[in-house]
Design a protein around this motif. Structure first.
Motif, PDB file in Angstrom:
ATOM      1  N   VAL A   7       0.853  -1.191   0.000  1.00  0.00           N
ATOM      2  CA  VAL A   7       0.000   0.000   0.000  1.00  0.00           C
ATOM      3  C   VAL A   7       0.886   1.238   0.000  1.00  0.00           C
ATOM      4  CG1 VAL A   7      -1.920  -1.141   1.168  1.00  0.00           C
ATOM      5  CG2 VAL A   7      -0.219   0.093   2.523  1.00  0.00           C
ATOM      6  N   GLY A   8       0.351   2.308  -0.547  1.00  0.00           N
ATOM      7  CA  GLY A   8       1.076   3.566  -0.585  1.00  0.00           C
ATOM      8  C   GLY A   8       0.228   4.602  -1.297  1.00  0.00           C
ATOM      9  N   VAL A   9       0.754   5.789  -1.458  1.00  0.00           N
ATOM     10  CA  VAL A   9       0.024   6.846  -2.160  1.00  0.00           C
ATOM     11  C   VAL A   9      -0.328   6.324  -3.548  1.00  0.00           C
ATOM     12  CG1 VAL A   9       0.200   9.166  -3.134  1.00  0.00           C
ATOM     13  CG2 VAL A   9       1.057   8.715  -0.833  1.00  0.00           C
ATOM     14  N   GLY A  10      -1.590   6.473  -3.920  1.00  0.00           N
ATOM     15  CA  GLY A  10      -2.075   5.996  -5.203  1.00  0.00           C
ATOM     16  C   GLY A  10      -2.760   4.646  -5.143  1.00  0.00           C
ATOM     17  N   THR A  11      -2.627   3.918  -4.021  1.00  0.00           N
ATOM     18  CA  THR A  11      -3.315   2.641  -3.875  1.00  0.00           C
ATOM     19  C   THR A  11      -4.816   2.862  -4.035  1.00  0.00           C
ATOM     20  OG1 THR A  11      -1.656   1.634  -2.428  1.00  0.00           O
ATOM     21  CG2 THR A  11      -3.899   0.819  -2.190  1.00  0.00           C
ATOM     22  N   LEU A  12      -5.478   1.969  -4.768  1.00  0.00           N
ATOM     23  CA  LEU A  12      -6.928   2.008  -4.931  1.00  0.00           C
ATOM     24  C   LEU A  12      -7.532   0.772  -4.288  1.00  0.00           C
ATOM     25  CD1 LEU A  12      -7.145   3.083  -8.685  1.00  0.00           C
ATOM     26  CD2 LEU A  12      -7.489   4.526  -6.667  1.00  0.00           C
ATOM     27  N   VAL A  13      -8.614   0.981  -3.519  1.00  0.00           N
ATOM     28  CA  VAL A  13      -9.305  -0.122  -2.857  1.00  0.00           C
ATOM     29  C   VAL A  13     -10.797   0.004  -3.142  1.00  0.00           C
ATOM     30  CG1 VAL A  13      -9.763  -1.299  -0.677  1.00  0.00           C
ATOM     31  CG2 VAL A  13      -7.570  -0.140  -1.012  1.00  0.00           C
ATOM     32  N   LYS A  49     -21.145   0.792  -3.198  1.00  0.00           N
ATOM     33  CA  LYS A  49     -19.877   0.371  -3.797  1.00  0.00           C
ATOM     34  C   LYS A  49     -19.097   1.656  -4.056  1.00  0.00           C
ATOM     35  CE  LYS A  49     -20.946  -4.043  -4.762  1.00  0.00           C
ATOM     36  NZ  LYS A  49     -20.489  -5.039  -3.861  1.00  0.00           N
ATOM     37  N   TYR A  50     -17.861   1.689  -3.609  1.00  0.00           N
ATOM     38  CA  TYR A  50     -17.059   2.890  -3.805  1.00  0.00           C
ATOM     39  C   TYR A  50     -15.580   2.519  -3.805  1.00  0.00           C
ATOM     40  CZ  TYR A  50     -16.984   2.512   1.290  1.00  0.00           C
ATOM     41  OH  TYR A  50     -16.857   2.046   2.564  1.00  0.00           O
ATOM     42  N   THR A  51     -14.781   3.403  -4.355  1.00  0.00           N
ATOM     43  CA  THR A  51     -13.338   3.195  -4.418  1.00  0.00           C
ATOM     44  C   THR A  51     -12.643   4.314  -3.655  1.00  0.00           C
ATOM     45  OG1 THR A  51     -13.534   2.151  -6.577  1.00  0.00           O
ATOM     46  CG2 THR A  51     -11.351   2.966  -5.965  1.00  0.00           C
ATOM     47  N   TYR A  52     -11.774   3.913  -2.747  1.00  0.00           N
ATOM     48  CA  TYR A  52     -10.932   4.863  -2.028  1.00  0.00           C
ATOM     49  C   TYR A  52      -9.553   4.891  -2.681  1.00  0.00           C
ATOM     50  CZ  TYR A  52     -13.271   6.234   2.350  1.00  0.00           C
ATOM     51  OH  TYR A  52     -14.078   6.812   3.299  1.00  0.00           O
ATOM     52  N   GLU A  53      -8.966   6.076  -2.724  1.00  0.00           N
ATOM     53  CA  GLU A  53      -7.571   6.224  -3.146  1.00  0.00           C
ATOM     54  C   GLU A  53      -6.763   6.698  -1.951  1.00  0.00           C
ATOM     55  OE1 GLU A  53      -4.689   8.589  -6.298  1.00  0.00           O
ATOM     56  OE2 GLU A  53      -6.824   9.051  -6.260  1.00  0.00           O
ATOM     57  N   PHE A  54      -5.625   6.054  -1.719  1.00  0.00           N
ATOM     58  CA  PHE A  54      -4.729   6.502  -0.659  1.00  0.00           C
ATOM     59  C   PHE A  54      -4.043   7.764  -1.160  1.00  0.00           C
ATOM     60  CE2 PHE A  54      -3.717   2.440   1.967  1.00  0.00           C
ATOM     61  CZ  PHE A  54      -5.032   1.997   1.862  1.00  0.00           C
TER      62      PHE A  54
END
Length: 148
Positions: A45-51, A63-68
């Motif tokens: 995980v890091g900046v730019g990770t999408l979950v 349903k949603y996507t988070y970005e770190f």
């Protein structure tokens, strides 16, 4: 605008608490409303990770996507989503509390659509859910169940 913050002290070292809480694969084990979390692209995980998350809130499937967007291992994680009915930013911070760890969980967002109608209910409901989730995290980590 919804702005909710909860915190808890967990009797485990900061590296253990932050490592477990920041791992998207663990989210369904301590967040009551999250049924699934799929980390796109795999570790680390890091900046730019999408979950991609699947959750249930106010009787609705979301349903949603988070970005770190910020990641300081062991200290701070900021995740943000812009799509969906409730654009949200979630921030985790961890700090030493003697030999234990203080974890702060904060959510801020601007409800839209259905969520805007229910907006006046959201802060107290979120505060209740977040407190419950942090207590579950504490129980998992302090009992050793998170180590299994």
């Amino acid at each position: 605008m919804v702005d909710v913050k909860c915190e808890i002290v967990i009797q485990r070292p900061r590296a253990a608490v932050a490592g477990f809480a920041a791992d998207p694969n663990n989210a369904p084990t301590w967040y009551a409303n999250i049924g699934s979390a799929v980390h796109r692209g795999g570790p680390p995980v890091g900046v730019g990770t999408l979950v991609d998350f699947g959750a249930r809130f106010l009787g609705r499937e979301l349903k949603y996507t988070y970005e770190f967007v910020e990641w300081v291992p062991g200290s701070r994680l900021v995740m943000r989503t812009a799509q969906g009915p409730f654009p949200m930013q979630t921030t985790y911070t961890w700090s030493d509390e003697g030999s234990a760890t203080r974890m702060v969980l904060a959510n801020t967002g601007e409800p839209a659509g259905f969520s805007k109608v229910a907006g006046f209910l959201m802060a107290p409901m979120m505060r209740h859910a977040m407190g419950k989730d942090l207590r579950k995290l504490k129980e998992l980590l302090e009992s050793g169940a998170a180590d299994r």
